[in-house]
Design an enzyme around this catalytic site. Structure first.
Site, PDB file in Angstrom:
ATOM      1  N   SER A  50     -23.295 -21.487  63.296  1.00  0.00           N
ATOM      2  CA  SER A  50     -24.418 -21.421  64.320  1.00  0.00           C
ATOM      3  C   SER A  50     -25.684 -21.844  63.496  1.00  0.00           C
ATOM      4  O   SER A  50     -25.682 -22.032  62.524  1.00  0.00           O
ATOM      5  CB  SER A  50     -24.612 -19.886  64.413  1.00  0.00           C
ATOM      6  OG  SER A  50     -25.793 -19.559  65.328  1.00  0.00           O
ATOM      7  N   TYR A  77     -26.656 -10.533  61.770  1.00  0.00           N
ATOM      8  CA  TYR A  77     -25.733 -11.781  62.274  1.00  0.00           C
ATOM      9  C   TYR A  77     -26.056 -13.222  61.651  1.00  0.00           C
ATOM     10  O   TYR A  77     -25.103 -14.019  61.275  1.00  0.00           O
ATOM     11  CB  TYR A  77     -26.271 -12.083  63.765  1.00  0.00           C
ATOM     12  CG  TYR A  77     -25.631 -12.998  64.393  1.00  0.00           C
ATOM     13  CD1 TYR A  77     -24.172 -13.209  64.760  1.00  0.00           C
ATOM     14  CD2 TYR A  77     -26.170 -14.368  64.731  1.00  0.00           C
ATOM     15  CE1 TYR A  77     -23.421 -14.083  65.183  1.00  0.00           C
ATOM     16  CE2 TYR A  77     -25.674 -15.435  65.289  1.00  0.00           C
ATOM     17  CZ  TYR A  77     -24.390 -15.376  65.756  1.00  0.00           C
ATOM     18  OH  TYR A  77     -23.527 -16.318  66.052  1.00  0.00           O
TER      19      TYR A  77
HETATM   20  P1  NDP Z   1     -17.787 -15.031  73.570  1.00  0.00           P
HETATM   21  O1  NDP Z   1     -18.140 -13.811  73.703  1.00  0.00           O
HETATM   22  O2  NDP Z   1     -17.817 -15.725  74.892  1.00  0.00           O
HETATM   23  O3  NDP Z   1     -16.346 -15.224  73.051  1.00  0.00           O
HETATM   24  C1  NDP Z   1     -16.170 -14.586  71.572  1.00  0.00           C
HETATM   25  C2  NDP Z   1     -14.535 -14.658  71.281  1.00  0.00           C
HETATM   26  O4  NDP Z   1     -14.377 -14.024  70.312  1.00  0.00           O
HETATM   27  C3  NDP Z   1     -13.955 -13.725  72.532  1.00  0.00           C
HETATM   28  O5  NDP Z   1     -12.700 -14.471  72.725  1.00  0.00           O
HETATM   29  C4  NDP Z   1     -13.365 -12.322  71.916  1.00  0.00           C
HETATM   30  O6  NDP Z   1     -11.988 -12.056  72.283  1.00  0.00           O
HETATM   31  C5  NDP Z   1     -13.216 -13.134  70.369  1.00  0.00           C
HETATM   32  N1  NDP Z   1     -13.482 -11.790  69.358  1.00  0.00           N
HETATM   33  C6  NDP Z   1     -14.536 -11.188  69.281  1.00  0.00           C
HETATM   34  N2  NDP Z   1     -14.224 -10.521  68.434  1.00  0.00           N
HETATM   35  C7  NDP Z   1     -12.936 -10.383  67.935  1.00  0.00           C
HETATM   36  C8  NDP Z   1     -12.089  -9.591  66.922  1.00  0.00           C
HETATM   37  N3  NDP Z   1     -12.415  -8.605  66.306  1.00  0.00           N
HETATM   38  N4  NDP Z   1     -10.810 -10.092  66.783  1.00  0.00           N
HETATM   39  C9  NDP Z   1     -10.357 -11.037  67.763  1.00  0.00           C
HETATM   40  N5  NDP Z   1     -11.033 -11.801  68.647  1.00  0.00           N
HETATM   41  C10 NDP Z   1     -12.515 -11.408  68.603  1.00  0.00           C
HETATM   42  O7  NDP Z   1     -18.743 -15.746  72.696  1.00  0.00           O
HETATM   43  P2  NDP Z   1     -18.894 -17.197  72.322  1.00  0.00           P
HETATM   44  O8  NDP Z   1     -17.744 -17.991  72.857  1.00  0.00           O
HETATM   45  O9  NDP Z   1     -20.166 -17.641  72.571  1.00  0.00           O
HETATM   46  O10 NDP Z   1     -18.711 -17.089  70.722  1.00  0.00           O
HETATM   47  C11 NDP Z   1     -17.694 -17.985  69.803  1.00  0.00           C
HETATM   48  C12 NDP Z   1     -18.250 -18.031  68.424  1.00  0.00           C
HETATM   49  O11 NDP Z   1     -19.511 -18.942  68.692  1.00  0.00           O
HETATM   50  C13 NDP Z   1     -18.903 -17.053  67.806  1.00  0.00           C
HETATM   51  O12 NDP Z   1     -18.161 -17.039  66.516  1.00  0.00           O
HETATM   52  C14 NDP Z   1     -20.401 -17.081  67.807  1.00  0.00           C
HETATM   53  O13 NDP Z   1     -20.688 -16.189  66.706  1.00  0.00           O
HETATM   54  C15 NDP Z   1     -20.434 -18.585  67.893  1.00  0.00           C
HETATM   55  N6  NDP Z   1     -21.565 -19.009  68.321  1.00  0.00           N
HETATM   56  C16 NDP Z   1     -22.006 -18.815  69.434  1.00  0.00           C
HETATM   57  C17 NDP Z   1     -23.213 -19.152  70.521  1.00  0.00           C
HETATM   58  C18 NDP Z   1     -23.571 -18.895  71.429  1.00  0.00           C
HETATM   59  O14 NDP Z   1     -25.035 -19.083  71.751  1.00  0.00           O
HETATM   60  N7  NDP Z   1     -22.963 -18.296  72.323  1.00  0.00           N
HETATM   61  C19 NDP Z   1     -23.899 -20.111  69.403  1.00  0.00           C
HETATM   62  C20 NDP Z   1     -23.688 -20.268  68.083  1.00  0.00           C
HETATM   63  C21 NDP Z   1     -22.328 -19.687  67.660  1.00  0.00           C
HETATM   64  P3  NDP Z   1     -11.672 -10.566  72.639  1.00  0.00           P
HETATM   65  O15 NDP Z   1     -12.876  -9.635  72.944  1.00  0.00           O
HETATM   66  O16 NDP Z   1     -10.913 -10.596  73.662  1.00  0.00           O
HETATM   67  O17 NDP Z   1     -11.259  -9.832  70.997  1.00  0.00           O
HETATM   68  C1  8X3 Z   2     -25.653 -17.543  68.394  1.00  0.00           C
HETATM   69  C2  8X3 Z   2     -26.998 -18.337  68.629  1.00  0.00           C
HETATM   70  O1  8X3 Z   2     -29.495 -18.344  68.246  1.00  0.00           O
HETATM   71  O2  8X3 Z   2     -28.229 -16.414  69.437  1.00  0.00           O
HETATM   72  O3  8X3 Z   2     -25.346 -18.069  67.127  1.00  0.00           O
HETATM   73  O4  8X3 Z   2     -28.324 -16.814  67.026  1.00  0.00           O
HETATM   74  S1  8X3 Z   2     -28.177 -17.469  68.176  1.00  0.00           S
END
Ligand code: NDP
Ligand code: 8X3
Length: 252
Positions: free
Chosen positions: A140, A153
């Site tokens: 991220s 985080y």
């Molecule tokens: P979402 O919440 O849409 O997706 C997160 C996914 O992770 C879901 O499929 C969830 O599935 C799964 N997950 C969470 N906890 C667990 C667990 N304990 N075991 C198994 N699966 C898990 O968020 P994003 O798609 O945005 O996030 C994906 C990645 O991208 C993360 O690592 C996030 O930190 C990163 N990210 C996101 C950004 C953003 O702005 N959205 C920016 C930068 C990085 P379920 O709940 O079914 O388990």
């Molecule tokens: C998710 C993006 O800026 O909310 O990793 O941390 S931010």
């Protein structure tokens, strides 16, 4: 012969978009997540839409035993994993440390750091045995910079950055490529999870600018894994055009 990709956290957001993108590119996909209904529905959708095999595995990446049981006993035809995308992750809360909740800290540390370690520990030996593979960790912008109230985080995503670099060195002798994709603001369920279902607070994060879409990150991942074998795109920071830093978004 089709390649196989394992995508953790494929029940929504970036993981879901990536599974679609790779299935469309004729990768067989192993998709994971905790929400069984969603996972099975998504698996059905992929099977009906693309000419690929799909293996849905429902487990919590925070639980080493569950993760080991699910991934350690893969059917033989699924053991040749070419691509691992360590995507499952979350933020929980946005508070200064003195107001922070230890439960939230644990959830983030267990998912974003330990979950990535557990999955990689189980899958890497399959890749090592074949002397090939590609691991993509989803970092991220919060792993490059910190912001107020993002403390834990941001620390977990800095850890993903450190682990990516260290994995790249450790797996070098085995021909395993290790890459990181570090997105800025992507509109997914991320903020809804961070703010524990508070829809108004979550929507406000993406107001007044065009955030990245999950499919934008899926496209970057597809580009990285489809490079020729002698190329490793080691690290990519992907921002919305309206974002210049963790705390700098131009809103109109
Ligand atoms: P979402 O919440 O849409 O997706 C997160 C996914 O992770 C879901 O499929 C969830 O599935 C799964 N997950 C969470 N906890 C667990 C667990 N304990 N075991 C198994 N699966 C898990 O968020 P994003 O798609 O945005 O996030 C994906 C990645 O991208 C993360 O690592 C996030 O930190 C990163 N990210 C996101 C950004 C953003 O702005 N959205 C920016 C930068 C990085 P379920 O709940 O079914 O388990
Ligand atoms: C998710 C993006 O800026 O909310 O990793 O941390 S931010």
């Amino acid at each position: 012969m089709k390649k196989t990709a394992l995508i953790t956290g494929a029940t929504s957001g970036i993981g879901e978009a990536t599974a679609k993108r790779l299935a469309a590119g004729h990768y067989n996909v192993i998709i994971t997540g905790r929400r069984k209904d969603r996972l099975l529905a998504f698996s059905g959708y992929l099977k009906n839409t693309y000419p690929v095999d799909v293996l849905p595995l429902c487990f919590d990446v925070c639980d080493f035993e569950q993760t080991g049981k699910s991934l350690g006993s893969l059917p033989e035809s699924w053991q040749d994993i070419d691509i691992l995308i360590n995507n499952a992750g979350l933020a929980s809360g946005l508070e200064a440390l003195d107001n922070g909740q230890p439960d939230d800290w644990q959830r983030m540390i267990d998912t974003n750091i330990k979950g990535l370690l557990y999955v990689t520990k189980i899958i890497a030996p399959f890749m090592i045995a074949r002397r090939k593979g590609h691991i993509i960790n989803i970092g991220s912008i919060a792993g490059r910079e910190v912001y107020a109230n993002g403390n834990v985080y941001c620390a977990t995503k800095h850890a993903v950055d450190a682990l990516t670099k260290s994995m790249r060195m450790e797996f070098l002798p085995y021909g395993i490529r290790v890459s990181q994709v570090a997105p800025g603001a992507v509109e997914t369920e991320f903020s809804l999870v961070r703010f524990k279902g508070d829809r108004l607070r979550a929507d406000a994060v993406y107001e007044g600018f065009h955030p990245l879409e999950a499919a934008d990150i899926a496209d970057v991942i597809a580009y990285i894994i489809n490079c020729p074998p002698h190329v490793n795109i080691a690290d990519v920071l992907v921002l919305p055009a309206a974002q210049a830093g963790a705390t700098m978004i131009h809103r109109t």
